[in-house]
Each structure stands twice: as C-alpha cells, then as structure tokens.
Design an enzyme around this catalytic site. Sequence first.
Site, PDB file in Angstrom:
ATOM      1  N   THR B 176     -16.939 113.272  48.421  1.00  0.00           N
ATOM      2  CA  THR B 176     -17.466 112.040  49.440  1.00  0.00           C
ATOM      3  C   THR B 176     -16.065 111.057  49.056  1.00  0.00           C
ATOM      4  OG1 THR B 176     -19.376 112.841  49.458  1.00  0.00           O
ATOM      5  CG2 THR B 176     -18.972 110.931  50.469  1.00  0.00           C
ATOM      6  N   ARG B 204     -27.711 120.970  57.550  1.00  0.00           N
ATOM      7  CA  ARG B 204     -27.660 119.950  56.146  1.00  0.00           C
ATOM      8  C   ARG B 204     -26.989 119.093  57.018  1.00  0.00           C
ATOM      9  NH1 ARG B 204     -24.307 117.256  52.232  1.00  0.00           N
ATOM     10  NH2 ARG B 204     -26.451 116.734  50.089  1.00  0.00           N
ATOM     11  N   VAL B 205     -28.226 117.419  55.883  1.00  0.00           N
ATOM     12  CA  VAL B 205     -27.045 116.144  56.342  1.00  0.00           C
ATOM     13  C   VAL B 205     -27.532 115.667  54.884  1.00  0.00           C
ATOM     14  CG1 VAL B 205     -27.348 113.930  57.026  1.00  0.00           C
ATOM     15  CG2 VAL B 205     -27.629 115.941  59.027  1.00  0.00           C
ATOM     16  N   GLY B 228     -22.132 111.610  45.452  1.00  0.00           N
ATOM     17  CA  GLY B 228     -22.999 112.750  44.385  1.00  0.00           C
ATOM     18  C   GLY B 228     -23.875 114.051  45.048  1.00  0.00           C
TER      19      GLY B 228
END
Lengths: 309, 309
Positions: B176, B204-205, B228
């Site tokens: 990320t 998936r989010v 994370g």
Amino acid sequence: MSNISIAIHGGAGTILPSSLTPELERAYKARLQEALDAGYHALKNGKTAIDAVEASVAALEDCPLFNAGKGSVFTSEGTHEMDASIMDGASLNAGAVSSITGVKNPIQLSRLVMEHSDHVFLTGKGAEDFARHMKCEFEEQDYFFDELRHQQWLSVKGTDKFQLDHSSLADKKFGTVGAVALDQHGNVAAATSTGGMTNKKYGRVGDSPMIGAGNYANNATCAVSCTGSGEYFIRAVVAYDVACLIEHKGLTLQEACKEVIQNRLIKIGGDGGLIAVDTSGNISLEFNTEGMYRGRRNAQGLNEVAIFS
Amino acid sequence: MSNISIAIHGGAGTILPSSLTPELERAYKARLQEALDAGYHALKNGKTAIDAVEASVAALEDCPLFNAGKGSVFTSEGTHEMDASIMDGASLNAGAVSSITGVKNPIQLSRLVMEHSDHVFLTGKGAEDFARHMKCEFEEQDYFFDELRHQQWLSVKGTDKFQLDHSSLADKKFGTVGAVALDQHGNVAAATSTGGMTNKKYGRVGDSPMIGAGNYANNATCAVSCTGSGEYFIRAVVAYDVACLIEHKGLTLQEACKEVIQNRLIKIGGDGGLIAVDTSGNISLEFNTEGMYRGRRNAQGLNEVAIFS
C-alpha cells in the site's frame, strides 16, 4: 437471560403522520413487530446476538416496505444493488458486502463472509461468486420488483437526480434496515442492510457496509446500526464514534448516542439516526429526523414499535 | 510556512536487509525521495495539503516498485483491481474508490469523487464510468504488467492462496502507499492507494479505501494513512482510533500512534503500520513489522527516507 435486548430500525427521515395512511402505518408497525420478534425469539431460545440480528434484518429484507433485500430501490440502470454488514462484539469479527445483485438476503451473505472467508469486505461480482460458492439463495430480478419503487425510479430516470429515500418523492428518507442485540451469553452484535438510493449511479456505496461508519459492535462498548445520509456517516465514522465516546470519555450509551446524532453529526450537516445496545442491556434509539421506523424489546417486558418522533 | 510537513509510506512488512540487494535498496530509497519531494515542493509552493498528498501518492503509483497504480499486483483472474481514498482535514470532505481497473492514478480519481460527485465512495465499473465522465487518464492492461509481479501471481494462480505482499513469496509485506501532510494554511490531509493482494479473489476490498480504517484526516486531531493486514485495520477502525485517542484522551500524536499500532492493533492480531501528522507539524511513523518503506520531510530541515526498523 435477564438482560436480553434487541432493537431494530427500518430507516429514518422526513416521516410524518401525514405521509402515511392509517393502513400503511399499521402495515409498517406489523412488519416491524414481526422482525423484532424474530430476533427476540432467537435470543430467548439461547441463540447468539449474531443469530438474532441476522434473523431480524433478514425479516426486514424480506418485506417490500423496507429498502433492503426484496424492497431494494432501483439504480440508474434499473437494477438493484445492495450493501450489508454484520459484526460480532465478542470477537470483533466482521463481514460486509457491497454492490451485490440477486442475493435474496445480503445480511446472510455478510455473515458467510465473516465466518467462511479470510476477508471482511467483498464487493460486486466477486462477492456474488462467493455467494454462489457458499450456496447462498439467489432470486431473479422480478423478485425485487415493486411497482411503487419502479414508479419512483421512472420519475427520475435519465436525470442526475437520485433519492436517498425509497418511499415518496416529496419525502427525504434514508432506506436502510438494521438490528442490534445483546444475548444470554453477554455478547452484542450489529447488522445493517440497504438497497441504497433510487437512481444511484457510478457504483455509489454508502455507510451501511462500512465497519465503523454504518455498523459496529464491541462487547467493551456497544453495538450500533445506523441509517441516514450515508456520505456524512462515513465522514463522521458514526458507529465507532459512539463506541469511542463510551470507551474514552465514560459516557453512557444514551449520552454517547445523543452526542453523536444530535451534536457531532449535525455539525457537519448529516441527518439520520441509529440504534444501539450495550452489555448491560441498555437500548438507545436516537435520530435527528422527523421519524425513524424502529422497535425495541427486552426480557423486562419492554416491547414496542414506533415510527414518528 | 514554518510548520509544513509531509510523510509517506510504501508499505510495511517482513522487510529485512537480507531481502533487498544493495541496488534494490538504493532504488527504493531514490523513488521514496522523489515521491516525498513531489509533495514537499507542492507544500513549499503554497499548495494545499490535498495537493501535496495527491502528488506524493501519484508518484508512488507511477513507480512499479510499489503495489499501487502501475505496480499493482495481479488478482486471481490476472487483472489489476485498485483501491484508493483521500480526505481533507479542513472540511472533512473525502473521496474513495474501490475495485477499479485501468485508471492510471486511482488517487486522482478519489479526489475527483471528493470534489465533483455527491458521494464519498464509488466502486467497480460505476467508478470507472465516473472516471471516464471526468476525463481521467486510463492505461491499457500492459501498462500495469510487471514481470516480477506476474511470476508471483503464476506461482499461486489456481490455488486458494493469496499474498498480502507484492514483493517476494517468502516475505509478508503489505503493499500500500500513502501520504499525510500539513500545509502553510494549517490544514492536514491524508491519501492512501493500493493494488491489493496477489491472487485476491471474490472482489476483496481492504482498509485503504475505508474512511476511518485506512485513511482519515481532521484538523482537530491528525491525518493518518495506514498499511497492513487490511482486515484487522478495518475491524479496529485504526485511522479514526488514532484521532479519537488524541481528541478524547489528550494523547500526543506520537503516543496515540504508538498505542494503536503497538498495543490495540496487536491485541486483535493485526500487523502493519501508519504515518500521521498533526497541525503542529508533528510527524509519526509507527509500525509493528520488521520494516516500512517510509519518508518524512519538514521546513526545519528534516528530510529522510528509510526502510528497516
């Protein structure tokens, strides 16, 4: 089981006695009572808070009067896109889905995501694939067809207008359903489900499937389900805001719900309401709109449904 | 302008000196510095915190080393699905997108959602339609192709395995990127963007597009961007948790970030990190993993990038 408690909502907004016929008011109240009883009987039979909130929300999803499941409003493309979430206050496990089509009970799918996937949040076609993998019940598009909703959509179809409400063009209502419960084991849970906004486009998602915004549960604080102007509820992280005021400031459940809905949310221009319970069995039903379809029941004999403020 | 400050991250996880060649370490640091400078120069030129975090995140999205934008990992279907969000601490306005394909800079689309739609969160094809309507830059699939990422995907393709990381099969990293900034006008902002998990399926989010979980900004408290194990960050409402500890308990920025990452998040099993700034120009870079790609710069001469703990 002395403390078992449940509360439900079927949306908040500009809901005035003048906007409902006596027949419609009776119909709303009867279906609210059925949904309330579905969850309450689960609690009374020793089932978990998760079982109870799922049962109540599924009952509301199955009723065409409420904007969730069968009663979902039309998107700009004439389809039905639904969002839902569920959270277990004992484990902090959660499941959520957004922008799904054809699933009979989105709240059941949320629970399957929570219990049978490695994830919290699934969206769109992927979430539908997971639903099929889990053998979730699907319905054809005509199951979700409702003449009133269809007329509402036709009146704004092709325009940039969208409606936060599922019920009347003149009214401003937030079509969402939800439930919160405390079970015999001392655990709380929250569930929320919605069909979104009439004529919504661009894959808009509101607060209902957002853990912390439209739905949250934690035995240490409370379980919360929201209904309102979703964009404001997201920006104010409303459901978790209630929990934080209890945890960090020592507010009671009622004080925290009032502070968030009547002060903090209004300051940024948001309107709507929420329902909440804590592990002591306190119930709060708070809204800053003219009305909220709601109900509450506990083991001490409290058992009521209401619509107006 | 004495207080202008910016921090960035490019993901956290099991990042050890042994897992990077000297060349790769230099490359990571050089690109982190470029992204940091892009935002810092915006601040120095009097632009807003929103401008700065958008510039830094766009620079990270354009670099194939980081799992966002161009460097996004492969889904189970061999595509790239990206999520992003942005929030303005002055107005509490926010924009977010999830599960989008082909948009060159998802962070730019998030900002367009914030500034040019009635909504906060758009998902999937609908979000892409909005991007086209706003004349966002799109790229063909080969723009997002990277041989390393492709090999990583091929090694797990057809299995139920998914990877939280974009970099090495042996490592566990959370791909990320994000930025937080304080501008000359005293306003903070936060931006976060991700390409998700290798071989992810079912739509998936994670926490990146969730206001309150992976991203949050409020002048009254702080601006936060997380990286994370997304499911844990959602359940712990991490970004807003930091803000609430500051608002309600009077913790400093550093104390609040440490409490959330080193205590509250770990208690439920979550790992990762976050970056944060407040309106006094304090910067916090907190993580409970072996490393986090990160950088910080301010008007007092602080200017550094780092990888390991």
